[in-house]
Design a protein around this motif. Structure first.
Motif, mmCIF file in Angstrom:
data_model
loop_
_atom_site.group_PDB
_atom_site.id
_atom_site.type_symbol
_atom_site.label_atom_id
_atom_site.label_comp_id
_atom_site.label_asym_id
_atom_site.label_seq_id
_atom_site.Cartn_x
_atom_site.Cartn_y
_atom_site.Cartn_z
ATOM 1 N N LEU A 132 0.826 -1.203 0.000
ATOM 2 C CA LEU A 132 0.000 0.000 0.000
ATOM 3 C C LEU A 132 0.864 1.258 0.000
ATOM 4 O O LEU A 132 0.569 2.220 -0.731
ATOM 5 C CB LEU A 132 -0.920 -0.009 1.221
ATOM 6 C CG LEU A 132 -1.994 1.090 1.268
ATOM 7 C CD1 LEU A 132 -2.982 0.910 0.131
ATOM 8 C CD2 LEU A 132 -2.727 1.061 2.607
ATOM 9 N N VAL A 133 1.920 1.268 0.798
ATOM 10 C CA VAL A 133 2.819 2.428 0.851
ATOM 11 C C VAL A 133 3.455 2.677 -0.513
ATOM 12 O O VAL A 133 3.627 3.821 -0.938
ATOM 13 C CB VAL A 133 3.905 2.207 1.932
ATOM 14 C CG1 VAL A 133 5.034 3.230 1.786
ATOM 15 C CG2 VAL A 133 3.291 2.317 3.326
ATOM 16 N N GLU A 140 -2.010 11.127 0.751
ATOM 17 C CA GLU A 140 -3.260 10.374 0.851
ATOM 18 C C GLU A 140 -3.131 9.121 1.709
ATOM 19 O O GLU A 140 -4.115 8.422 1.931
ATOM 20 C CB GLU A 140 -3.718 9.960 -0.551
ATOM 21 C CG GLU A 140 -3.913 11.113 -1.521
ATOM 22 C CD GLU A 140 -4.206 10.601 -2.925
ATOM 23 O OE1 GLU A 140 -5.329 10.832 -3.403
ATOM 24 O OE2 GLU A 140 -3.327 9.972 -3.523
ATOM 25 N N LEU A 141 -1.927 8.832 2.183
ATOM 26 C CA LEU A 141 -1.667 7.552 2.830
ATOM 27 C C LEU A 141 -2.514 7.343 4.074
ATOM 28 O O LEU A 141 -3.029 6.243 4.314
ATOM 29 C CB LEU A 141 -0.179 7.444 3.183
ATOM 30 C CG LEU A 141 0.298 6.091 3.720
ATOM 31 C CD1 LEU A 141 0.029 5.000 2.695
ATOM 32 C CD2 LEU A 141 1.774 6.148 4.062
ATOM 33 N N GLY A 142 -2.689 8.385 4.880
ATOM 34 C CA GLY A 142 -3.427 8.231 6.130
ATOM 35 C C GLY A 142 -4.851 7.765 5.919
ATOM 36 O O GLY A 142 -5.330 6.854 6.608
ATOM 37 N N ALA A 373 6.015 7.274 8.503
ATOM 38 C CA ALA A 373 7.423 7.298 8.907
ATOM 39 C C ALA A 373 8.258 6.369 8.042
ATOM 40 O O ALA A 373 9.382 6.714 7.637
ATOM 41 C CB ALA A 373 7.549 6.911 10.377
ATOM 42 N N SER A 374 7.725 5.185 7.731
ATOM 43 C CA SER A 374 8.488 4.237 6.913
ATOM 44 C C SER A 374 8.702 4.781 5.505
ATOM 45 O O SER A 374 9.765 4.603 4.914
ATOM 46 C CB SER A 374 7.769 2.890 6.844
ATOM 47 O OG SER A 374 6.586 2.976 6.075
ATOM 48 N N GLN A 375 7.690 5.467 4.976
ATOM 49 C CA GLN A 375 7.808 6.045 3.640
ATOM 50 C C GLN A 375 8.844 7.167 3.621
ATOM 51 O O GLN A 375 9.723 7.209 2.751
ATOM 52 C CB GLN A 375 6.441 6.564 3.188
ATOM 53 C CG GLN A 375 6.366 6.937 1.709
ATOM 54 C CD GLN A 375 4.959 7.350 1.325
ATOM 55 O OE1 GLN A 375 4.381 8.242 1.940
ATOM 56 N NE2 GLN A 375 4.400 6.712 0.316
ATOM 57 N N ARG A 376 8.779 8.063 4.577
ATOM 58 C CA ARG A 376 9.742 9.170 4.661
ATOM 59 C C ARG A 376 11.150 8.642 4.951
ATOM 60 O O ARG A 376 12.137 9.141 4.408
ATOM 61 C CB ARG A 376 9.325 10.148 5.759
ATOM 62 C CG ARG A 376 8.049 10.898 5.468
ATOM 63 C CD ARG A 376 7.694 11.812 6.640
ATOM 64 N NE ARG A 376 6.471 12.573 6.395
ATOM 65 C CZ ARG A 376 5.914 13.370 7.283
ATOM 66 N NH1 ARG A 376 6.468 13.519 8.485
ATOM 67 N NH2 ARG A 376 4.808 14.033 6.992
ATOM 68 N N LEU A 404 7.590 -1.021 9.173
ATOM 69 C CA LEU A 404 6.188 -1.409 9.056
ATOM 70 C C LEU A 404 5.862 -2.602 9.949
ATOM 71 O O LEU A 404 4.745 -2.727 10.455
ATOM 72 C CB LEU A 404 5.850 -1.743 7.600
ATOM 73 C CG LEU A 404 5.764 -0.559 6.629
ATOM 74 C CD1 LEU A 404 5.590 -1.060 5.215
ATOM 75 C CD2 LEU A 404 4.622 0.365 7.010
ATOM 76 N N SER A 405 6.850 -3.482 10.145
ATOM 77 C CA SER A 405 6.615 -4.654 10.993
ATOM 78 C C SER A 405 6.436 -4.257 12.455
ATOM 79 O O SER A 405 6.044 -5.091 13.277
ATOM 80 C CB SER A 405 7.773 -5.653 10.868
ATOM 81 O OG SER A 405 8.949 -5.159 11.480
ATOM 82 N N GLY A 406 6.698 -2.993 12.781
ATOM 83 C CA GLY A 406 6.467 -2.521 14.139
ATOM 84 C C GLY A 406 5.008 -2.647 14.557
ATOM 85 O O GLY A 406 4.707 -2.806 15.748
ATOM 86 N N VAL A 407 4.081 -2.603 13.587
ATOM 87 C CA VAL A 407 2.662 -2.746 13.904
ATOM 88 C C VAL A 407 2.374 -4.142 14.444
ATOM 89 O O VAL A 407 1.750 -4.308 15.501
ATOM 90 C CB VAL A 407 1.794 -2.463 12.659
ATOM 91 C CG1 VAL A 407 0.322 -2.721 12.969
ATOM 92 C CG2 VAL A 407 1.984 -1.032 12.194
#
Length: 458
Positions: A132-133, A140-142, A373-376, A404-407
């Protein structure tokens, strides 16, 4: 009109597929909960005195596998040129776990299947969010992440309501058929998912890169950090280390957000364990009533797209801080609910709904923070490497997909810690319930203070 190829690589389709995958994962996880004890007692012939032990092990194995798989899934997602292919592999792993689960004839096979399911959950979340990222622009990601998390609520609502009746009235193999049919649809949707065309992806990355450069340049003037941004009054950086500074800041913010999510999932995990037994002991409610009461925890996820949209614009800082403060106050007040009257039942549901809304806002705002944050981080790290800046061992090792795996890492930690906390309390009694709720409320107040120091610049 969009061509079929463009539609299958569109933001909307990517969001739908990821949301459906997360719904499937959540639904399969919760679908087995109502009949897991019956499965051990009936099909597997486990002695009655051992059922609670095997059931607890099934949860613990799942959580441990989820935690351990986070160590490799992020690396796997990063090294794949295509983001849709790893996403497809995750559903294959899920299918294998369900086949072992329903064909298993020993408790050990059930534990093996739950371990594989834990790994597939990590694959689904990490590779799904990575896909998705890669498809959606930062602005628009949020909102899109918010829509995908609605899948969690749908799965958690439908799973128990469907699993129990199907197993009771139609039997073991009917439940197996429902699960495999759902996975078949999921597989078809993921097979059809396409990566964004290279020229479109290049344009999107270029726009994000310009935005990242603009953000970085506002931090520094004449080779020194601005004293008014990022709390860096005493930080002095040379021009060649500007991107390293941004990468380091994003990594710190990400780590703080992971700990925040652990608290959120711990609170939710503790309540999901405690509420059913409390309602049974205090009010003698039936499973149907208890299922409806638990909707106060899961239904508020419907606000996720709205929260995600605002979080993308404003950042998660005040959404998280405010929600933690309200949740903490509500939980402390929740501890005062006592008695068996109709009024106490109404007050109980009101408190549960308020806590559920706060948890939904907290989960979504912090998941959006990790996604952004992962994208930036990926863009800033690429710039730093291109300019030959030394990132050090830790920042060189930490990748966007690992972020992303932090979730899933925080979720797994939460579902381990939450039930463990519950087991320390005699929460079915009024005095124990008060201590239980006030402990969680105090934890939320502390988390609110911590959240106020995160994402001060968005």
């Amino acid at each position: 009109m969009l061509a079929s190829g463009d539609m299958l690589s569109s933001n909307s389709y990517a969001t739908f597929v990821v949301g459906f995958a997360i719904m499937t994962d959540s639904m399969i996880y919760t679908l087995v909960l109502p009949f897991l004890p019956d499965l051990f007692a009936g099909r597997l012939h486990v002695p009655q005195r051992q059922i609670s032990q095997w059931t607890a092990l099934a949860f613990e194995v799942f959580a441990v596998a989820t935690l351990l798989s986070n160590l490799v899934v992020g690396f796997f997602a990063d090294t794949s040129a295509s983001k849709s292919r790893p996403f497809l592999i995750s559903v294959v792993i899920m299918a294998i776990s369900t086949i072992i689960f329903f064909l298993g004839t020993t408790p050990t096979m059930i534990l093996v299947s739950r371990a594989i399911q834990g790994a597939s959950t990590t694959f689904t979340w990490v590779t799904g969010l990575a896909y998705l990222v890669a498809q959606v622009g930062e602005g628009e990601l949020g909102a899109y992440v918010g829509w995908t998390t609605v899948g969690v609520a749908i799965g958690e609502i439908i799973g128990p309501l469907v699993g129990g009746p199907i197993y009771d009235y139609f039997g073991h193999w009917a439940a197996f058929g429902v699960v495999e049919a759902l996975l078949l649809v999921d597989i078809i949707l993921r097979v059809l998912a396409k990566d964004k065309k290279p020229e479109i992806q290049a344009q999107q990355d270029s726009e994000a890169s310009i935005e990242q450069e603009s953000e970085t340049n506002t931090l520094f003037k004449d080779g020194h950090a601005s004293p008014t941004n990022y709390n860096t009054m005493n930080y002095h950086a040379k021009g060649e280390n500007l991107h390293r500074f941004v990468v380091s800041r994003l990594a710190r913010e990400w780590l703080g957000t992971v700990f925040t999510l652990i608290v959120i999932f711990m609170v939710r995990g503790a309540l999901e364990v405690a509420l059913p037994l409390y309602l049974t002991q205090q009010y003698s409610w039936t499973p149907t009533k208890i299922s409806l009461a638990l909707l106060t925890i899961t239904l508020p996820a419907a606000v996720n797209p709205i929260v995600g949209k605002f979080t993308s614009r404003q950042g998660p800082r005040w959404w998280s801080t405010g929600s933690f403060a309200i949740c903490g106050a509500a939980l402390i007040s929740f501890g005062n609910v006592a008695g068996h009257s109709e009024e106490s039942k109404t007050i109980f549901i009101i408190h549960s709904a308020l806590v559920g809304i706060c948890l939904a806002v907290l989960v979504n705002s912090n998941q959006v923070a990790i996604s952004v944050a992962s994208q930036r981080y990926g863009l800033a790290r690429t710039h730093a490497k291109d300019k030959g800046e030394d990132l050090g061992r830790i920042l060189s090792w930490l990748s966007p997909s690992m972020m992303l795996s932090g979730v899933t890492t925080s979720w797994a930690a939460g579902i381990l810690l939450g039930p463990a906390y519950s087991s320390l309390m005699a929460y079915t009694e009024d005095a124990g319930w008060t201590i239980f709720c006030r402990g969680l409320g105090g934890l939320c107040i502390v988390a609110a203070l911590g959240s106020s120091f995160l994402w001060r610049k968005w």
